[in-house]
Design a protein around this motif. Sequence first.
Motif, PDB file in Angstrom:
ATOM      1  N   GLY A 135     -10.227   0.253 -16.428  1.00 31.72           N
ATOM      2  CA  GLY A 135     -10.536   0.045 -15.015  1.00 31.72           C
ATOM      3  C   GLY A 135      -9.621  -0.988 -14.371  1.00 31.72           C
ATOM      4  N   ILE A 136      -9.356  -2.060 -15.088  1.00 29.65           N
ATOM      5  CA  ILE A 136      -8.444  -3.096 -14.582  1.00 29.65           C
ATOM      6  C   ILE A 136      -7.048  -2.510 -14.388  1.00 29.65           C
ATOM      7  N   LEU A 137      -6.565  -1.774 -15.372  1.00 28.46           N
ATOM      8  CA  LEU A 137      -5.213  -1.210 -15.301  1.00 28.46           C
ATOM      9  C   LEU A 137      -5.113  -0.150 -14.210  1.00 28.46           C
ATOM     10  N   LEU A 138      -6.098   0.727 -14.116  1.00 29.70           N
ATOM     11  CA  LEU A 138      -6.057   1.761 -13.079  1.00 29.70           C
ATOM     12  C   LEU A 138      -6.166   1.161 -11.676  1.00 29.70           C
ATOM     13  N   GLY A 139      -6.997   0.140 -11.515  1.00 22.12           N
ATOM     14  CA  GLY A 139      -7.112  -0.518 -10.211  1.00 22.12           C
ATOM     15  C   GLY A 139      -5.802  -1.162  -9.787  1.00 22.12           C
ATOM     16  N   GLY A 140      -5.138  -1.825 -10.721  1.00 24.51           N
ATOM     17  CA  GLY A 140      -3.838  -2.419 -10.409  1.00 24.51           C
ATOM     18  C   GLY A 140      -2.786  -1.370 -10.102  1.00 24.51           C
ATOM     19  N   CYS A 141      -2.808  -0.281 -10.865  1.00 21.81           N
ATOM     20  CA  CYS A 141      -1.834   0.801 -10.624  1.00 21.81           C
ATOM     21  C   CYS A 141      -2.071   1.471  -9.286  1.00 21.81           C
ATOM     22  N   LEU A 142      -3.326   1.581  -8.883  1.00 21.81           N
ATOM     23  CA  LEU A 142      -3.633   2.188  -7.585  1.00 21.81           C
ATOM     24  C   LEU A 142      -3.011   1.378  -6.455  1.00 21.81           C
ATOM     25  N   THR A 143      -3.163   0.079  -6.511  1.00 22.28           N
ATOM     26  CA  THR A 143      -2.575  -0.784  -5.487  1.00 22.28           C
ATOM     27  C   THR A 143      -1.055  -0.684  -5.486  1.00 22.28           C
ATOM     28  N   ALA A 144      -0.453  -0.770  -6.664  1.00 24.79           N
ATOM     29  CA  ALA A 144       1.008  -0.706  -6.755  1.00 24.79           C
ATOM     30  C   ALA A 144       1.539   0.648  -6.301  1.00 24.79           C
ATOM     31  N   THR A 145       0.852   1.716  -6.658  1.00 22.05           N
ATOM     32  CA  THR A 145       1.283   3.058  -6.266  1.00 22.05           C
ATOM     33  C   THR A 145       1.194   3.242  -4.757  1.00 22.05           C
ATOM     34  N   ALA A 146       0.104   2.802  -4.167  1.00 22.99           N
ATOM     35  CA  ALA A 146      -0.052   2.939  -2.713  1.00 22.99           C
ATOM     36  C   ALA A 146       1.025   2.152  -1.977  1.00 22.99           C
ATOM     37  N   LEU A 147       1.272   0.928  -2.414  1.00 24.65           N
ATOM     38  CA  LEU A 147       2.300   0.116  -1.749  1.00 24.65           C
ATOM     39  C   LEU A 147       3.690   0.719  -1.940  1.00 24.65           C
ATOM     40  N   ALA A 148       4.006   1.140  -3.148  1.00 23.52           N
ATOM     41  CA  ALA A 148       5.338   1.703  -3.419  1.00 23.52           C
ATOM     42  C   ALA A 148       5.552   2.994  -2.650  1.00 23.52           C
ATOM     43  N   GLY A 149       4.554   3.856  -2.642  1.00 26.33           N
ATOM     44  CA  GLY A 149       4.689   5.121  -1.915  1.00 26.33           C
ATOM     45  C   GLY A 149       4.850   4.919  -0.426  1.00 26.33           C
ATOM     46  N   ARG A 150       4.053   4.033   0.125  1.00 23.81           N
ATOM     47  CA  ARG A 150       4.136   3.770   1.564  1.00 23.81           C
ATOM     48  C   ARG A 150       5.502   3.190   1.937  1.00 23.81           C
ATOM     49  N   ARG A 151       5.964   2.217   1.142  1.00 26.20           N
ATOM     50  CA  ARG A 151       7.262   1.600   1.428  1.00 26.20           C
ATOM     51  C   ARG A 151       8.397   2.610   1.284  1.00 26.20           C
ATOM     52  N   ALA A 152       8.347   3.421   0.232  1.00 28.86           N
ATOM     53  CA  ALA A 152       9.410   4.399  -0.005  1.00 28.86           C
ATOM     54  C   ALA A 152       9.477   5.414   1.128  1.00 28.86           C
ATOM     55  N   LEU A 153       8.341   5.957   1.535  1.00 31.79           N
ATOM     56  CA  LEU A 153       8.339   6.951   2.607  1.00 31.79           C
ATOM     57  C   LEU A 153       8.741   6.350   3.943  1.00 31.79           C
ATOM     58  N   ASP A 154       8.293   5.126   4.215  1.00 23.80           N
ATOM     59  CA  ASP A 154       8.696   4.466   5.458  1.00 23.80           C
ATOM     60  C   ASP A 154      10.206   4.243   5.500  1.00 23.80           C
ATOM     61  N   GLU A 155      10.764   3.784   4.399  1.00 25.84           N
ATOM     62  CA  GLU A 155      12.209   3.545   4.357  1.00 25.84           C
ATOM     63  C   GLU A 155      12.990   4.842   4.495  1.00 25.84           C
ATOM     64  N   LEU A 156      12.536   5.893   3.848  1.00 28.78           N
ATOM     65  CA  LEU A 156      13.229   7.176   3.968  1.00 28.78           C
ATOM     66  C   LEU A 156      13.182   7.705   5.398  1.00 28.78           C
ATOM     67  N   ALA A 157      12.063   7.500   6.066  1.00 30.18           N
ATOM     68  CA  ALA A 157      11.955   7.961   7.451  1.00 30.18           C
ATOM     69  C   ALA A 157      12.792   7.106   8.396  1.00 30.18           C
ATOM     70  N   HIS A 158      12.783   5.789   8.207  1.00 34.31           N
ATOM     71  CA  HIS A 158      13.492   4.894   9.120  1.00 34.31           C
ATOM     72  C   HIS A 158      14.994   4.841   8.864  1.00 34.31           C
ATOM     73  N   ARG A 159      15.408   5.090   7.650  1.00 30.79           N
ATOM     74  CA  ARG A 159      16.834   4.975   7.314  1.00 30.79           C
ATOM     75  C   ARG A 159      17.435   6.336   6.978  1.00 30.79           C
ATOM     76  N   ARG A 160      16.972   7.363   7.681  1.00 30.91           N
ATOM     77  CA  ARG A 160      17.446   8.717   7.389  1.00 30.91           C
ATOM     78  C   ARG A 160      18.936   8.882   7.651  1.00 30.91           C
ATOM     79  N   GLY A 161      19.484   8.087   8.536  1.00 36.91           N
ATOM     80  CA  GLY A 161      20.929   8.144   8.775  1.00 36.91           C
ATOM     81  C   GLY A 161      21.720   7.709   7.546  1.00 36.91           C
ATOM     82  N   GLU A 162      21.209   6.726   6.849  1.00 36.66           N
ATOM     83  CA  GLU A 162      21.867   6.284   5.618  1.00 36.66           C
ATOM     84  C   GLU A 162      21.741   7.328   4.522  1.00 36.66           C
TER      85      GLU A 162
END
Length: 175
Positions: free
Chosen positions: A19-46
Amino acid sequence: MFGSGVVPPLGITLIPIAGILLGGCLTATALAGRRALDELAHRRGEVEAALSLGFSERDAALEICRPPAAQALVPALDQTGTVGLVTLPGAFVGMLLGGAGPLQAGVVQLVVLVALLAAEAVAVVVTVELAARGLFGGGQRPGAGSSGGAGRVRWARWTGWTGWARSGGARRANR
């Protein structure tokens, strides 16, 4: 943890640690996914520039989304840095209340923190890889197909920008 003998391989220990490991992974996954998709959308010219230089769609996306998504590990690193100094972690307190000695509780907490950091790092790597392959974002993959402009048009729809795909630039960059 179970192989080293620090934690006995019983259901009573497996469930809270998982439970501890899955809870931590959930937070890290949500943050990483959100950041990755935001960067891909905002920096599409690059991303387009990398594609025109001959990068594969996956590699172009990774160049853009990997550094910002790594920031998803900051909360776990901050938590690990304050353990014992500012906060008393749950595993440590739980073991003390359960009758374990302070040394045994400290060893288990240390192992849990290391396992948590390792699990979150793996979760971030997998999330960024999936985002770069286009497996997030409404089911449209940026890397789908290398047949002319078809994959580029999907990439354009995925990022929400179609100006360059209509101009035929995607077909020229693919040759």
